[in-house]
Design a protein around this motif. Sequence first.
Motif, short mmCIF file in Angstrom:
data_model
loop_
_atom_site.label_atom_id
_atom_site.label_comp_id
_atom_site.label_asym_id
_atom_site.label_seq_id
_atom_site.Cartn_x
_atom_site.Cartn_y
_atom_site.Cartn_z
N CYS A 1 0.31 1.01 10.19
CA CYS A 1 -0.03 -0.33 9.58
C CYS A 1 1.03 -1.08 9.05
N CYS B 1 0.06 4.87 6.22
CA CYS B 1 -0.48 4.96 7.77
C CYS B 1 0.47 4.40 8.55
N CYS C 1 0.99 -1.17 0.13
CA CYS C 1 -0.16 0.01 -0.06
C CYS C 1 0.74 1.14 -0.09
N GLY D 1 -3.89 -2.64 1.39
CA GLY D 1 -4.20 -2.15 0.24
C GLY D 1 -5.21 -0.93 0.56
S1 SF4 Z 1 -3.67 -0.88 4.10
FE1 SF4 Z 1 -5.07 0.87 4.84
S2 SF4 Z 1 -4.20 1.34 6.96
FE2 SF4 Z 1 -2.74 0.37 5.77
S3 SF4 Z 1 -1.51 1.87 4.91
FE3 SF4 Z 1 -3.04 1.15 3.50
S4 SF4 Z 1 -4.81 2.74 3.72
FE4 SF4 Z 1 -3.31 2.91 5.65
#
Ligand code: SF4
Length: 355
Positions: free
Chosen positions: A121, A118, A114, A161
């Motif tokens: 995460c 964040c 991703c 993601g």
């Molecule tokens: S998977 Fe969701 S929580 Fe994790 S970095 Fe990506 S958008 Fe943010």
Amino acid sequence: MDQKADIKTLYYEELEALIKKCGLPAFRAGQIFRWFHNNLARDFDDLKNVGKETIGILKENAALYPLTIVRVLESKLDGTKKFAFALHDGNIIESVFMRYKHGNSVCISSQAGCRMGCRFCASTVNGLARNLTASEMLEQVYEIGRITGERISNVVIMGSGEPLDNYDNTIRFIRLISDSEGYNMSRRNITLSTCGLVPQIKKLADEDLPVTLAISLHAPNDELRKKTMPIAQKYSVADIRDACVYYFEKTGRRVTFEYSVIKDLNDGRETIDELARYLLPLHCHLNLISVNPIKERNYARVGDFSLAGIKKTLENKGINVTIRRRLGSDIDSSCGQLRLETMSEIKTQGKEGLS
Ligand code: SF4
């Protein structure tokens, strides 16, 4: 990918067009669509009543991209299973199977990695590898259905993601899994979780797909949100609220907010009061989650007692709150952690060493 059509990503009409182009009778499209999306056929050779010649033509003109199981963790407490799957190009993704009273649920990934960054995460630690196709999203549900032998009644697009960063494939996935000729999952049983991509939320509202929208909020103001979520630099909490109002007006679906409580960061009394003020006009639902610590970051969980206190404070102010049950707490790990661990073990031991 080669030039052959990825047959499981095709809508019924697209499959019919392919079938006709291959010189096959149009009625075959219905049979083939049902074999893949209703009977969960994994390979072309599983299509029992279509004839060898048809299967040969399909193999020449279309392709399948099955997932390979690399690792499974199973909870001894409640049967929750976490899967690490390898994609055809070697990328690793993860999915989770959970049993609830209301049915079985699968949490799927929409991207390998991703790029949203964040800070709480694990999915974003190595950035984005690539978007998943609709068939790779479908196969997470179908493969888990085959393995467990059980019907999956709910899907949450909440794994690795940002689904709205992979907009077209995510929409295609939702339309395919809810097709009445296929798996026929109710759209009301599909939850899409986003960190708050405002233009895409509005676009989704216009799609006529009444899925449940979940917003990863985690802070009631921009200043605090920017500390953990880089997307807050681009879209403010006020923008997100406007988009949620629009979503509710267009779909009639109450929006869910996700709030991961991080000790000494977003659990203070003033912050919780501000959260209540933010949410109150929205007629929404709030899921409180105790943050999963990941070794790459330095965030601590609050205790169950504090979580219950926050819930009570918010309820007293009129907010509808649930503390998210932590299924599979004995195999608990942050979203994306199994993927990271599996990738690092593959790197050091080679794939054969894992099971
Ligand atoms: S998977 Fe969701 S929580 Fe994790 S970095 Fe990506 S958008 Fe943010």
